[in-house]
Design an enzyme around this catalytic site. Structure first.
Site, PDB file in Angstrom:
ATOM      1  N   ASP A 156       8.089  13.365 -46.961  1.00  0.00           N
ATOM      2  CA  ASP A 156       7.567  13.443 -45.636  1.00  0.00           C
ATOM      3  C   ASP A 156       8.086  14.778 -44.931  1.00  0.00           C
ATOM      4  O   ASP A 156       7.245  15.259 -44.286  1.00  0.00           O
ATOM      5  CB  ASP A 156       8.092  12.241 -44.833  1.00  0.00           C
ATOM      6  CG  ASP A 156       7.425  11.009 -44.985  1.00  0.00           C
ATOM      7  OD1 ASP A 156       6.446  10.922 -45.837  1.00  0.00           O
ATOM      8  OD2 ASP A 156       7.696   9.904 -44.445  1.00  0.00           O
ATOM      9  N   ASN A 180       6.750  15.177 -35.813  1.00  0.00           N
ATOM     10  CA  ASN A 180       7.504  13.908 -35.696  1.00  0.00           C
ATOM     11  C   ASN A 180       8.046  13.690 -34.307  1.00  0.00           C
ATOM     12  O   ASN A 180       7.772  12.813 -33.676  1.00  0.00           O
ATOM     13  CB  ASN A 180       8.530  13.840 -36.937  1.00  0.00           C
ATOM     14  CG  ASN A 180       8.079  12.792 -37.992  1.00  0.00           C
ATOM     15  OD1 ASN A 180       7.166  12.460 -38.020  1.00  0.00           O
ATOM     16  ND2 ASN A 180       9.042  12.688 -38.806  1.00  0.00           N
ATOM     17  N   ALA A 213      10.293   7.127 -37.698  1.00  0.00           N
ATOM     18  CA  ALA A 213      11.504   8.208 -38.201  1.00  0.00           C
ATOM     19  C   ALA A 213      12.734   7.714 -37.344  1.00  0.00           C
ATOM     20  O   ALA A 213      12.935   6.696 -37.210  1.00  0.00           O
ATOM     21  CB  ALA A 213      11.090   9.590 -38.342  1.00  0.00           C
ATOM     22  N   TYR A 214      13.431   9.050 -37.030  1.00  0.00           N
ATOM     23  CA  TYR A 214      14.713   8.859 -36.261  1.00  0.00           C
ATOM     24  C   TYR A 214      14.424   7.888 -34.817  1.00  0.00           C
ATOM     25  O   TYR A 214      15.467   7.103 -34.504  1.00  0.00           O
ATOM     26  CB  TYR A 214      15.144  10.140 -35.713  1.00  0.00           C
ATOM     27  CG  TYR A 214      16.521  10.193 -34.973  1.00  0.00           C
ATOM     28  CD1 TYR A 214      17.475   9.204 -35.409  1.00  0.00           C
ATOM     29  CD2 TYR A 214      16.786  11.545 -34.187  1.00  0.00           C
ATOM     30  CE1 TYR A 214      18.761   9.529 -34.583  1.00  0.00           C
ATOM     31  CE2 TYR A 214      18.079  11.454 -33.788  1.00  0.00           C
ATOM     32  CZ  TYR A 214      18.984  10.647 -33.784  1.00  0.00           C
ATOM     33  OH  TYR A 214      20.168  10.493 -33.258  1.00  0.00           O
ATOM     34  N   GLN A 236      13.912  20.570 -38.400  1.00  0.00           N
ATOM     35  CA  GLN A 236      13.814  21.778 -39.021  1.00  0.00           C
ATOM     36  C   GLN A 236      14.178  23.190 -37.972  1.00  0.00           C
ATOM     37  O   GLN A 236      14.541  24.306 -38.761  1.00  0.00           O
ATOM     38  CB  GLN A 236      12.383  21.886 -39.701  1.00  0.00           C
ATOM     39  CG  GLN A 236      12.313  20.838 -40.624  1.00  0.00           C
ATOM     40  CD  GLN A 236      10.775  20.716 -41.140  1.00  0.00           C
ATOM     41  OE1 GLN A 236       9.975  21.426 -40.547  1.00  0.00           O
ATOM     42  NE2 GLN A 236      10.503  19.806 -42.165  1.00  0.00           N
TER      43      GLN A 236
END
Length: 286
Positions: free
Chosen positions: A74, A148, A190-191, A244
């Site tokens: 992902d 995301n 996700a998170y 990122q």
């Protein structure tokens, strides 16, 4: 964003792999499959040091490719999707490693997928991204996209984050704790999910605010609509885009976030079932 793919006239397909991982065997298998349909596979320069295939920088790869394959997990797909928005190109996620929520199948299943694809049997989904506007102290605005999430977290692990959220210059909420997640529907698994945020259907035109380890029992996640822009203020905190890119919030006088008008076209097998994926990944039911 790309609504249709002229599958009958595909000439070149780009491929990007996750960094620092050798996937030459998988790349050659994909090349062999695509050669059946007289399609050339072209690589990002960093994707292989050994294979004798055409290689390009990322910008040139997008320019010459009809669409781009993300071969990895992902994380690889997420970084590629942000770039795909610039070039109005679709992305196909093939996973190499653990099955994620975004990548649909392994290389071993690619032959069946492309057989169906070149007969027009596929689907395109277009999830929305977040727009992030960072205005520095000189008034210069940097615009970034997040596929995301955007995460605000404390810079000093020994301290508590104090985060203020405004809408139209009025304070919307105030958070004390470990941080705050601003998530897209695609990023809701996700998170955001780890922080007890809600799962929101991928194509919903909404975004989520989820506090991380709030010091108040009354603070709960909230889902906000497209067109609802928030301004975030926090001292001594870090803003991270998709895990990122990091920015020190002290360097900016204003940070605004909202659901973008931009989306990215993701290619999926025609029979892809989002809710079946949730059931399998989250062990719902039997």
């Amino acid at each position: 964003m790309q609504n249709k793919i002229d599958y009958k006239n595909i000439k070149k397909i780009g491929l990007v792999t996750r960094p620092n991982v050798s996937l030459d065997k998988e790349i050659l298998k994909l090349q062999s499959i695509l050669s059946i349909y007289k399609v050339e596979l072209v690589l990002l320069k960093e994707s292989s040091e050994i294979l004798d295939l055409p290689k390009y920088g990322l910008d040139d790869l997008f320019k010459i490719s009809d669409f781009v394959i993300s071969l990895g997990g992902d994380g690889t797909l997420i970084s590629l999707c942000r770039k795909a928005c610039e070039y109005d190109k679709a992305v196909l996620g093939i996973h190499a490693g653990h099955l994620g929520f975004l990548t649909d199948f392994k290389v071993d299943e690619a032959e069946n997928f492309f057989q169906a694809f070149f007969q027009g049997e596929f689907r395109i989904e277009k999830p929305y991204l977040l727009s992030v506007f960072l205005e520095d102290k000189q008034g210069k605005i940097l615009e970034k996209l997040a596929f995301n999430d955007v995460v605000i977290s404390k810079n000093n692990q020994a301290s508590m984050a104090h985060i203020e959220v405004f809408r139209k210059e009025k304070k919307f909420n105030e958070y004390f704790g470990d941080g705050l997640i601003v998530a897209t529907p695609a990023g809701s698994t996700a998170y955001n999910l780890s922080a007890n945020g809600p799962i929101v259907y991928t194509l919903a035109q909404a975004f989520i605010l989820t506090p991380v380890c709030s010091h108040s029992l009354t603070q709960r996640p909230i889902v906000l609509p497209k067109g609802f822009e928030i301004e975030i203020m926090a001292k001594d905190c870090i803003l991270c885009i998709d895990g990122q890119e990091n920015y020190k919030m002290n360097d900016f006088k204003s940070i605004k976030v909202g659901l973008s008008d931009k989306n990215v076209a993701l290619i999926h097998p025609k029979n892809r079932d989002y809710f079946q994926i949730l059931k399998e990944k989250l062990h719902w039911g039997n």
